[in-house]
Design a protein around this motif. Sequence first.
Motif, PDB file in Angstrom:
ATOM      1  N   ALA A 197       1.991   4.625 -10.863  1.00 58.07           N
ATOM      2  CA  ALA A 197       2.045   4.445  -9.559  1.00 58.07           C
ATOM      3  C   ALA A 197       1.750   2.806  -9.310  1.00 58.07           C
ATOM      4  O   ALA A 197       2.381   2.127  -8.512  1.00 58.07           O
ATOM      5  CB  ALA A 197       0.878   5.126  -8.738  1.00 58.07           C
ATOM      6  N   GLN A 198       0.911   2.251 -10.293  1.00 58.71           N
ATOM      7  CA  GLN A 198       0.548   0.774 -10.106  1.00 58.71           C
ATOM      8  C   GLN A 198       1.758   0.108 -10.613  1.00 58.71           C
ATOM      9  O   GLN A 198       2.282  -0.851  -9.804  1.00 58.71           O
ATOM     10  CB  GLN A 198      -0.671   0.524 -11.023  1.00 58.71           C
ATOM     11  CG  GLN A 198      -0.966  -0.930 -10.849  1.00 58.71           C
ATOM     12  CD  GLN A 198      -2.138  -1.099 -11.866  1.00 58.71           C
ATOM     13  OE1 GLN A 198      -3.084  -0.317 -12.172  1.00 58.71           O
ATOM     14  NE2 GLN A 198      -2.278  -2.573 -12.200  1.00 58.71           N
ATOM     15  N   LEU A 240       2.101   6.990  -6.102  1.00 59.29           N
ATOM     16  CA  LEU A 240       1.029   8.140  -6.416  1.00 59.29           C
ATOM     17  C   LEU A 240       1.687   9.733  -6.176  1.00 59.29           C
ATOM     18  O   LEU A 240       1.413  10.641  -6.991  1.00 59.29           O
ATOM     19  CB  LEU A 240      -0.327   7.995  -5.501  1.00 59.29           C
ATOM     20  CG  LEU A 240      -1.054   6.718  -6.027  1.00 59.29           C
ATOM     21  CD1 LEU A 240      -2.063   6.542  -4.907  1.00 59.29           C
ATOM     22  CD2 LEU A 240      -1.862   7.177  -7.086  1.00 59.29           C
ATOM     23  N   ALA A 241       2.291   9.821  -5.153  1.00 60.43           N
ATOM     24  CA  ALA A 241       3.071  10.858  -4.658  1.00 60.43           C
ATOM     25  C   ALA A 241       3.962  11.578  -5.962  1.00 60.43           C
ATOM     26  O   ALA A 241       3.927  12.578  -6.315  1.00 60.43           O
ATOM     27  CB  ALA A 241       3.557  10.961  -3.439  1.00 60.43           C
ATOM     28  N   SER A 258      -2.054   7.487 -15.841  1.00 65.17           N
ATOM     29  CA  SER A 258      -1.001   7.707 -17.040  1.00 65.17           C
ATOM     30  C   SER A 258      -1.391   8.520 -18.167  1.00 65.17           C
ATOM     31  O   SER A 258      -0.467   9.147 -18.713  1.00 65.17           O
ATOM     32  CB  SER A 258      -0.701   6.303 -17.519  1.00 65.17           C
ATOM     33  OG  SER A 258      -1.795   5.913 -18.293  1.00 65.17           O
ATOM     34  N   TRP A 286       4.177  10.399  -9.045  1.00 65.62           N
ATOM     35  CA  TRP A 286       3.493  10.277 -10.434  1.00 65.62           C
ATOM     36  C   TRP A 286       2.208  10.560 -10.638  1.00 65.62           C
ATOM     37  O   TRP A 286       1.710  10.750 -11.836  1.00 65.62           O
ATOM     38  CB  TRP A 286       3.702   8.768 -11.350  1.00 65.62           C
ATOM     39  CG  TRP A 286       4.985   8.238 -11.223  1.00 65.62           C
ATOM     40  CD1 TRP A 286       5.514   7.376 -10.478  1.00 65.62           C
ATOM     41  CD2 TRP A 286       6.100   8.494 -12.063  1.00 65.62           C
ATOM     42  NE1 TRP A 286       6.940   7.072 -10.643  1.00 65.62           N
ATOM     43  CE2 TRP A 286       7.247   7.749 -11.804  1.00 65.62           C
ATOM     44  CE3 TRP A 286       6.164   9.321 -13.316  1.00 65.62           C
ATOM     45  CZ2 TRP A 286       8.359   7.915 -12.632  1.00 65.62           C
ATOM     46  CZ3 TRP A 286       7.337   9.449 -14.017  1.00 65.62           C
ATOM     47  CH2 TRP A 286       8.509   8.756 -13.500  1.00 65.62           C
ATOM     48  N   GLY A 287       1.276  10.793  -9.648  1.00 61.61           N
ATOM     49  CA  GLY A 287       0.014  11.359  -9.746  1.00 61.61           C
ATOM     50  C   GLY A 287      -0.826  10.023 -10.039  1.00 61.61           C
ATOM     51  O   GLY A 287      -0.389   8.796  -9.987  1.00 61.61           O
ATOM     52  N   ALA A 288      -2.213  10.232 -10.377  1.00 60.64           N
ATOM     53  CA  ALA A 288      -2.927   8.973 -10.196  1.00 60.64           C
ATOM     54  C   ALA A 288      -2.878   8.154 -11.723  1.00 60.64           C
ATOM     55  O   ALA A 288      -2.872   6.957 -11.688  1.00 60.64           O
ATOM     56  CB  ALA A 288      -4.540   9.513  -9.909  1.00 60.64           C
ATOM     57  N   TRP A 293       2.408   1.777  -3.093  1.00 61.51           N
ATOM     58  CA  TRP A 293       1.469   2.558  -4.216  1.00 61.51           C
ATOM     59  C   TRP A 293       1.150   3.958  -4.115  1.00 61.51           C
ATOM     60  O   TRP A 293       1.209   4.839  -4.862  1.00 61.51           O
ATOM     61  CB  TRP A 293       0.212   1.667  -4.139  1.00 61.51           C
ATOM     62  CG  TRP A 293      -0.623   1.779  -5.473  1.00 61.51           C
ATOM     63  CD1 TRP A 293      -0.684   3.118  -6.247  1.00 61.51           C
ATOM     64  CD2 TRP A 293      -1.461   0.869  -6.109  1.00 61.51           C
ATOM     65  NE1 TRP A 293      -1.559   2.827  -7.245  1.00 61.51           N
ATOM     66  CE2 TRP A 293      -2.029   1.335  -7.262  1.00 61.51           C
ATOM     67  CE3 TRP A 293      -1.749  -0.478  -5.802  1.00 61.51           C
ATOM     68  CZ2 TRP A 293      -2.818   0.785  -8.053  1.00 61.51           C
ATOM     69  CZ3 TRP A 293      -2.531  -1.199  -6.723  1.00 61.51           C
ATOM     70  CH2 TRP A 293      -2.942  -0.634  -7.932  1.00 61.51           C
ATOM     71  N   GLN A 294       1.351   4.305  -2.592  1.00 61.54           N
ATOM     72  CA  GLN A 294       0.917   5.609  -2.231  1.00 61.54           C
ATOM     73  C   GLN A 294       2.206   6.512  -2.715  1.00 61.54           C
ATOM     74  O   GLN A 294       2.149   7.656  -3.038  1.00 61.54           O
ATOM     75  CB  GLN A 294       1.046   5.929  -0.752  1.00 61.54           C
ATOM     76  CG  GLN A 294      -0.463   5.249  -0.296  1.00 61.54           C
ATOM     77  CD  GLN A 294      -0.674   5.170   1.250  1.00 61.54           C
ATOM     78  OE1 GLN A 294       0.459   4.737   1.826  1.00 61.54           O
ATOM     79  NE2 GLN A 294      -1.795   5.097   1.719  1.00 61.54           N
ATOM     80  N   PRO A 321      -1.563   2.893 -14.563  1.00 58.48           N
ATOM     81  CA  PRO A 321      -1.147   4.083 -13.973  1.00 58.48           C
ATOM     82  C   PRO A 321       0.287   3.735 -13.636  1.00 58.48           C
ATOM     83  O   PRO A 321       0.686   2.697 -13.120  1.00 58.48           O
ATOM     84  CB  PRO A 321      -1.794   4.258 -12.683  1.00 58.48           C
ATOM     85  CG  PRO A 321      -3.429   3.475 -13.145  1.00 58.48           C
ATOM     86  CD  PRO A 321      -2.694   2.426 -13.940  1.00 58.48           C
ATOM     87  N   THR A 337       0.750  -1.229   0.202  1.00 55.81           N
ATOM     88  CA  THR A 337      -0.115   0.144   0.089  1.00 55.81           C
ATOM     89  C   THR A 337       0.862   1.262  -0.156  1.00 55.81           C
ATOM     90  O   THR A 337       0.523   2.196  -0.840  1.00 55.81           O
ATOM     91  CB  THR A 337      -0.916  -0.091   1.178  1.00 55.81           C
ATOM     92  OG1 THR A 337      -1.264  -1.340   1.450  1.00 55.81           O
ATOM     93  CG2 THR A 337      -1.925   0.788   1.078  1.00 55.81           C
TER      94      THR A 337
END
Length: 383
Positions: free
Chosen positions: A269-270, A64-65, A71, A67-69, A60-61, A267, A57
């Motif tokens: 982040a994924q 996100l921080a 693609s 790359w953003g949510a 992934w966070q 994404p 988790t």
Amino acid sequence: MPFDLQTGLNERARQGLLRQRQILQSGQGRHIELNGRRYINFSSNDYLGLAAQPFLTKAWQDGLARWGAGSGASPLVTGYTEAHAELEQTLAEWLNVESVLLFSTGFSANQAIIKALLQKEHIQYQDRLNHASLQEAGAQSPAKMLRFRHNDMAHLASLLQPHSGLIISEGVFSMDGDQAPCQQLADLAKQSGNWLMLDDAHGIGVLGEQGRGTLSHQGVASDSVHIRMATFGKALGVAGAFVGGSRQLTDYLLNFSRDYVYSTHMPPAQAYAISAAIAWVKQADEERAHLQSLIRQFRDGITGLGLAAAESSTAIQPLIIGDADKAVSVANKLRERGLWVTAIRPPTVPKGTARLRITLTTAHQSSDISLLLNALKECVTDV
Ligand SMILES: *Cc1c(COP(=O)(O)O)cnc(C)c1O
């Protein structure tokens, strides 16, 4: 009305095969919550218990921080980031393949390969028990599809024509848990001048050195398989998939596969989270040993009850019931006892082989397996 939907639904209902979803009030894990009740979860493909791991988790966070949510675009436009490239590199090194492409789902990865490669003049040789995504793509492809009896190499050999196309099998079969004879498949492919594709959705992470999957587990050279595919939604605890092979193969797919070219990339982040999952999976020998000990306990217990254990040394341990209604009835009884087991019925599996698809994960404890065995003893014999 151009579409008569109700007749189809009524027919399914009449056969007792109408499907419905269940709303979970929890994430994946040893337990799941549904209908306000807690169950031990014997239905998940999260074989290494990764889906709910805090480190994942967090990864992934972090992604996100950074790359953003989303693609923002398909990979050939602006959707391909360093996070994706690093995951591709990680996969290529881990699995010893030259090049890798990422897909949002395994279903679409399989469409991509089969539809981009196979033309009218080709033949595809598919194991009868291949996953729906392989058979679906195969059925839509202009190439002739020949299906060989499950893991029956003599039957496959009798169908093979030289230099005609692609042999397609799974490493670990999703509803049976058994493995393909990968060396024999590779030998037949080589002798006949055909290519071999292996979908290792259920082997990756669970089997082999560093969790490299079925080929590693069976000691088969990775370059004897032309196309490797596996998913990130099972043992890797996230979602998505990859296709691996030669650089030429991935160059071809990224030029000719509409499923790749015209789809928004996963994404970043994924991708970042999946890289973290792989780093963890590589060193998870202890967890894999724990899983193997649960599998042994379950199989010994089933045999002890006088039931037939499946020919499976993997986390998928189907208990064949036969009749679809009976399988559902057993699953319902298990639920009354707080155990969540899914009955799998036709058309997902062949007629007369309805089963409980029991999956074990490292999140389970030995006491969970004992509870399940005790419940099976009562429920399977008394319907
Ligand atoms: C789950 C599965 C797929 C599909 O992968 P998704 O990422 O869930 O779309 C493909 N092949 C096999 C063998 C599977 O078990």
